[in-house]
Design a protein around this motif. Structure first.
Motif, PDB file in Angstrom:
ATOM      1  N   SER A 174      -8.185   5.530   8.098  1.00  0.00           N
ATOM      2  CA  SER A 174      -6.940   5.597   8.766  1.00  0.00           C
ATOM      3  C   SER A 174      -5.994   4.302   8.467  1.00  0.00           C
ATOM      4  N   TRP A 175      -4.829   4.444   8.643  1.00  0.00           N
ATOM      5  CA  TRP A 175      -3.924   2.959   8.373  1.00  0.00           C
ATOM      6  C   TRP A 175      -3.223   2.771   9.945  1.00  0.00           C
ATOM      7  N   ALA A 195       0.790  -1.101   0.046  1.00  0.00           N
ATOM      8  CA  ALA A 195       0.073   0.012   0.049  1.00  0.00           C
ATOM      9  C   ALA A 195       0.804   1.282   0.007  1.00  0.00           C
ATOM     10  N   ASP A 225     -10.786   8.961  -0.390  1.00  0.00           N
ATOM     11  CA  ASP A 225     -10.399   7.511   0.278  1.00  0.00           C
ATOM     12  C   ASP A 225     -11.468   7.169   1.079  1.00  0.00           C
ATOM     13  N   THR A 250     -10.462   0.541   8.096  1.00  0.00           N
ATOM     14  CA  THR A 250      -8.873   0.639   8.581  1.00  0.00           C
ATOM     15  C   THR A 250      -8.095  -0.250   7.652  1.00  0.00           C
ATOM     16  N   HIS A 251      -7.109   0.383   6.812  1.00  0.00           N
ATOM     17  CA  HIS A 251      -6.125  -0.391   6.361  1.00  0.00           C
ATOM     18  C   HIS A 251      -5.106  -0.943   7.612  1.00  0.00           C
ATOM     19  N   GLN A 290      -0.928   4.828  13.978  1.00  0.00           N
ATOM     20  CA  GLN A 290      -2.278   5.001  13.498  1.00  0.00           C
ATOM     21  C   GLN A 290      -2.008   6.293  12.751  1.00  0.00           C
ATOM     22  N   ILE A 302      -6.141   9.403   7.623  1.00  0.00           N
ATOM     23  CA  ILE A 302      -5.919   9.562   6.194  1.00  0.00           C
ATOM     24  C   ILE A 302      -7.100  10.780   5.860  1.00  0.00           C
ATOM     25  N   ILE A 306      -0.246   0.705  11.342  1.00  0.00           N
ATOM     26  CA  ILE A 306       0.888   0.343  10.722  1.00  0.00           C
ATOM     27  C   ILE A 306       1.909  -0.478  12.035  1.00  0.00           C
ATOM     28  N   CYS A 365     -10.847   4.767   3.192  1.00  0.00           N
ATOM     29  CA  CYS A 365     -10.340   4.379   4.373  1.00  0.00           C
ATOM     30  C   CYS A 365     -10.070   5.575   5.241  1.00  0.00           C
TER      31      CYS A 365
END
Length: 158
Positions: free
Chosen positions: A136-137, A81, A132, A111-112, A124, A127, A139, A134
């Motif tokens: 938030s991401w 991503a 989009d 959420t991605h 976190q 976005i 990771i 989504c």
């Protein structure tokens, strides 16, 4: 690990590979040893061949979970991503308890998520792209504070 380096096209601000920790790699000799024990009654040669095959397959399987997280002047890449940094909003470092909550009872299906269970911390990333879906991401990061600094408005490229 998170010092800037020139990649030719853009300057990397943060880069890390999320490889399994050494404890997870103990699975490989364990699986190989188990196969050797199972095949030993057939023959020693079969036990060795089976153990080697299982070790190679288990090691390849475990390595397949390794992925990269990179931030450069223009993009955030988390695994496959990617998103332009201009669409990155607030970044929050998540301690283990907060990460468990966001992965469990407080999770949002939109959420991605790029989570690796052998890594305790995460960030976190909000976005802010209106196009989009989504919000938030999430990771995983071994150096979540450095990743958050790399995504901050004061970092190069923002």
């Amino acid at each position: 690990m998170s010092s800037p380096q020139d990649t030719g096209r853009t300057t990397l601000i943060h880069s890390e590979r999320l490889t399994p920790s050494w404890l997870w790699w103990l699975f490989v000799p364990g699986a190989a040893g188990t196969m050797a024990i199972v095949l030993l009654p057939i023959s020693t040669r079969a036990a060795i061949a089976g153990a080697v095959c299982v070790a190679v397959l288990a090691g390849a399987w475990l390595w397949s979970f390794a992925t990269r997280v990179e931030v450069d002047e223009r993009m955030l890449r988390a695994g496959r991503a990617r998103i332009e940094r201009r669409f990155v909003g607030a970044v929050t470092v998540l301690e283990p308890a907060e990460l468990r909550a966001l992965m469990g009872p407080m999770s949002d299906a939109r959420t991605h998520v790029l989570h690796r269970p052998w890594i305790r911390l995460a960030v976190q990333v909000e976005i802010i792209d209106p196009e989009d879906p989504c919000p938030s991401w999430l990771i995983s990061s071994r150096d979540a504070y450095a990743l958050a600094r790399a995504l901050s408005p004061a970092a190069p490229g923002r």
